[in-house]
Design a protein around this motif. Structure first.
Motif, PDB file in Angstrom:
ATOM      1  N   ILE A 170       0.862  -1.185   0.000  1.00  0.00           N
ATOM      2  CA  ILE A 170       0.000   0.000   0.000  1.00  0.00           C
ATOM      3  C   ILE A 170       0.896   1.231   0.000  1.00  0.00           C
ATOM      4  CG2 ILE A 170      -1.797   1.276   1.216  1.00  0.00           C
ATOM      5  CD1 ILE A 170      -2.679  -1.367   2.468  1.00  0.00           C
ATOM      6  N   ALA A 171       0.897   1.938  -1.114  1.00  0.00           N
ATOM      7  CA  ALA A 171       1.757   3.127  -1.229  1.00  0.00           C
ATOM      8  C   ALA A 171       1.288   4.208  -0.262  1.00  0.00           C
ATOM      9  CB  ALA A 171       1.746   3.647  -2.657  1.00  0.00           C
ATOM     10  N   PRO A 172       2.194   4.796   0.478  1.00  0.00           N
ATOM     11  CA  PRO A 172       1.793   5.831   1.453  1.00  0.00           C
ATOM     12  C   PRO A 172       1.346   7.111   0.749  1.00  0.00           C
ATOM     13  CG  PRO A 172       4.175   5.701   1.348  1.00  0.00           C
ATOM     14  CD  PRO A 172       3.660   4.582   0.494  1.00  0.00           C
ATOM     15  N   GLN A 173       0.453   7.824   1.438  1.00  0.00           N
ATOM     16  CA  GLN A 173      -0.065   9.097   0.929  1.00  0.00           C
ATOM     17  C   GLN A 173       0.068  10.158   2.013  1.00  0.00           C
ATOM     18  OE1 GLN A 173      -4.112   8.191  -0.190  1.00  0.00           O
ATOM     19  NE2 GLN A 173      -3.504   7.237  -2.132  1.00  0.00           N
ATOM     20  N   ASP A 174       0.073  11.423   1.580  1.00  0.00           N
ATOM     21  CA  ASP A 174       0.124  12.507   2.559  1.00  0.00           C
ATOM     22  C   ASP A 174      -1.275  12.799   3.069  1.00  0.00           C
ATOM     23  OD1 ASP A 174      -1.165  13.892   0.541  1.00  0.00           O
ATOM     24  OD2 ASP A 174       0.572  15.123   0.022  1.00  0.00           O
ATOM     25  N   HIS A 175      -1.425  13.809   3.914  1.00  0.00           N
ATOM     26  CA  HIS A 175      -2.708  14.102   4.527  1.00  0.00           C
ATOM     27  C   HIS A 175      -3.758  14.522   3.503  1.00  0.00           C
ATOM     28  CE1 HIS A 175      -0.921  18.087   4.064  1.00  0.00           C
ATOM     29  NE2 HIS A 175      -2.151  18.556   4.087  1.00  0.00           N
ATOM     30  N   ALA A 176      -3.294  14.976   2.323  1.00  0.00           N
ATOM     31  CA  ALA A 176      -4.223  15.404   1.279  1.00  0.00           C
ATOM     32  C   ALA A 176      -4.564  14.273   0.307  1.00  0.00           C
ATOM     33  CB  ALA A 176      -3.644  16.585   0.512  1.00  0.00           C
ATOM     34  N   GLY A 177      -4.064  13.058   0.566  1.00  0.00           N
ATOM     35  CA  GLY A 177      -4.367  11.934  -0.299  1.00  0.00           C
ATOM     36  C   GLY A 177      -3.460  11.804  -1.508  1.00  0.00           C
ATOM     37  N   ARG A 178      -2.355  12.552  -1.556  1.00  0.00           N
ATOM     38  CA  ARG A 178      -1.429  12.470  -2.675  1.00  0.00           C
ATOM     39  C   ARG A 178      -0.304  11.501  -2.343  1.00  0.00           C
ATOM     40  NH1 ARG A 178      -0.605  18.877  -2.731  1.00  0.00           N
ATOM     41  NH2 ARG A 178      -0.330  18.256  -0.543  1.00  0.00           N
ATOM     42  N   PRO A 179       0.154  10.724  -3.292  1.00  0.00           N
ATOM     43  CA  PRO A 179       1.267   9.790  -3.031  1.00  0.00           C
ATOM     44  C   PRO A 179       2.509  10.563  -2.583  1.00  0.00           C
ATOM     45  CG  PRO A 179       0.216   9.293  -5.130  1.00  0.00           C
ATOM     46  CD  PRO A 179      -0.347  10.604  -4.674  1.00  0.00           C
ATOM     47  N   VAL A 180       3.185  10.062  -1.560  1.00  0.00           N
ATOM     48  CA  VAL A 180       4.388  10.739  -1.080  1.00  0.00           C
ATOM     49  C   VAL A 180       5.481  10.694  -2.144  1.00  0.00           C
ATOM     50  CG1 VAL A 180       3.846  10.277   1.329  1.00  0.00           C
ATOM     51  CG2 VAL A 180       5.245   8.653   0.042  1.00  0.00           C
ATOM     52  N   LEU A 181       5.363   9.746  -3.099  1.00  0.00           N
ATOM     53  CA  LEU A 181       6.357   9.678  -4.160  1.00  0.00           C
ATOM     54  C   LEU A 181       6.387  10.969  -4.968  1.00  0.00           C
ATOM     55  CD1 LEU A 181       8.434   8.055  -5.765  1.00  0.00           C
ATOM     56  CD2 LEU A 181       6.531   7.119  -7.130  1.00  0.00           C
ATOM     57  N   ASP A 182       5.236  11.632  -5.125  1.00  0.00           N
ATOM     58  CA  ASP A 182       5.216  12.897  -5.870  1.00  0.00           C
ATOM     59  C   ASP A 182       6.129  13.933  -5.212  1.00  0.00           C
ATOM     60  OD1 ASP A 182       3.401  11.668  -7.483  1.00  0.00           O
ATOM     61  OD2 ASP A 182       1.641  12.732  -6.703  1.00  0.00           O
ATOM     62  N   ARG A 183       6.135  13.952  -3.918  1.00  0.00           N
ATOM     63  CA  ARG A 183       6.997  14.905  -3.199  1.00  0.00           C
ATOM     64  C   ARG A 183       8.460  14.510  -3.323  1.00  0.00           C
ATOM     65  NH1 ARG A 183       5.777  18.194   1.094  1.00  0.00           N
ATOM     66  NH2 ARG A 183       3.788  17.114   1.349  1.00  0.00           N
ATOM     67  N   LEU A 184       8.739  13.222  -3.176  1.00  0.00           N
ATOM     68  CA  LEU A 184      10.128  12.772  -3.187  1.00  0.00           C
ATOM     69  C   LEU A 184      10.761  12.919  -4.558  1.00  0.00           C
ATOM     70  CD1 LEU A 184       9.803   9.573  -0.960  1.00  0.00           C
ATOM     71  CD2 LEU A 184      10.416  11.902  -0.292  1.00  0.00           C
ATOM     72  N   GLU A 185       9.978  12.853  -5.602  1.00  0.00           N
ATOM     73  CA  GLU A 185      10.527  12.992  -6.951  1.00  0.00           C
ATOM     74  C   GLU A 185      10.932  14.423  -7.265  1.00  0.00           C
ATOM     75  OE1 GLU A 185       8.714   9.559  -9.827  1.00  0.00           O
ATOM     76  OE2 GLU A 185       7.385  11.219  -9.309  1.00  0.00           O
ATOM     77  N   ARG A 186      10.502  15.376  -6.458  1.00  0.00           N
ATOM     78  CA  ARG A 186      10.874  16.774  -6.697  1.00  0.00           C
ATOM     79  C   ARG A 186      12.239  17.119  -6.127  1.00  0.00           C
ATOM     80  NH1 ARG A 186       5.222  17.846  -5.535  1.00  0.00           N
ATOM     81  NH2 ARG A 186       5.732  18.518  -3.423  1.00  0.00           N
ATOM     82  N   GLY A 187      12.885  16.150  -5.502  1.00  0.00           N
ATOM     83  CA  GLY A 187      14.220  16.388  -4.988  1.00  0.00           C
ATOM     84  C   GLY A 187      15.255  16.207  -6.076  1.00  0.00           C
TER      85      GLY A 187
END
Length: 237
Positions: A204-221
């Motif tokens: 189960i892929a983790p999501q942030d409090h807004a329901g977005r996959p945390v991978l979206d955030r990590l890919e911006r690094g």
């Protein structure tokens, strides 16, 4: 008788007048007294002279006020300028230090990402495992490879906690990495149960409090961090 009386009267009249010691005033003393009285200036005896008692001219008074006010104003202006220059210097110094710290943190983060990618490349991916038990072991090996990366990034608090590209910063990059590793650990535990009980395991892929996959955030690094995050977010591959 008559001649003698007349002779004595004439003698008395022709003799100088005699008096007591205080009846005659020496000429020098009288002159000295006259000169002393004439030389005493008006207003002597500790009293201010007429010139000293005369009030200042209004124009002179205004000039005196203007000079005093100008000196006070110049002193205040000098203090204000010094204060502004000091504040500006402090602000520039603080800005330079913050910028230097940010550059240092970014450089250390990129280096940590490259080291993480190298460690992961030395491991067999979980998707190549022959069975659920081996896959669980491969997932835990990758998680162990992530721990030095997390320890390094935790010391870079600004990089760890904030994401400038996100309007809501309650979930920072560091927390997203932790959430991804925790989700992988849960998946490895589920694979162990599958081996023991036959219960199917799903990641189960983790999501942030807004329901977005945390991978979206990590890919911006950095790119190296983005590649590592994509690999860790797909433990079945």
């Amino acid at each position: 008788m008559t001649d003698d009386a007349t002779t004595h009267a004439e003698d008395d009249a022709s003799a100088p007048a005699r008096g007591g010691p205080g009846d005659s005033v020496p000429p020098d003393a009288a002159g000295q007294a006259g000169r002393s009285t004439a030389d005493v200036p008006p207003g002597s005896g500790g009293q201010p002279s007429a010139a000293a008692r005369r009030p200042l001219d209004p124009a002179a008074r205004r000039r005196r006020w203007l000079v005093g006010g100008g000196i006070a104003g110049a002193a205040v202006l000098v203090l204000l300028v010094c204060g502004c220059l000091g504040a500006a210097a402090a602000g520039l110094g603080r800005f330079a230090r913050e910028a230097d710290l940010e550059r240092t943190a970014q450089s250390r983060a990129e280096s940590a990402c490259r080291d993480l990618e190298k460690r992961l490349n030395r491991l067999n991916p979980p998707g190549a495992a022959a069975n659920p038990g081996q896959r669980a072991a491969a997932i835990r090996d990758e998680n162990a490879a992530v721990q030095p990366f997390l320890s390094e990034i935790e010391r870079l608090r600004g990089w760890w906690s904030e994401d400038e590209d996100d309007d809501d910063r309650r979930d920072g990059r560091g927390e997203s990495w932790r959430e991804l590793v925790d989700a992988r650990s849960s998946y490895a535990d589920a694979l162990d149960r599958q081996v023991t009980n036959g219960d199917p395991a799903f990641f189960i892929a983790p999501q942030d409090h807004a329901g977005r996959p945390v991978l979206d955030r990590l890919e911006r690094g950095p790119d190296s961090c983005g590649a590592a995050a994509r690999r860790l977010a797909a433990p079945d591959l």
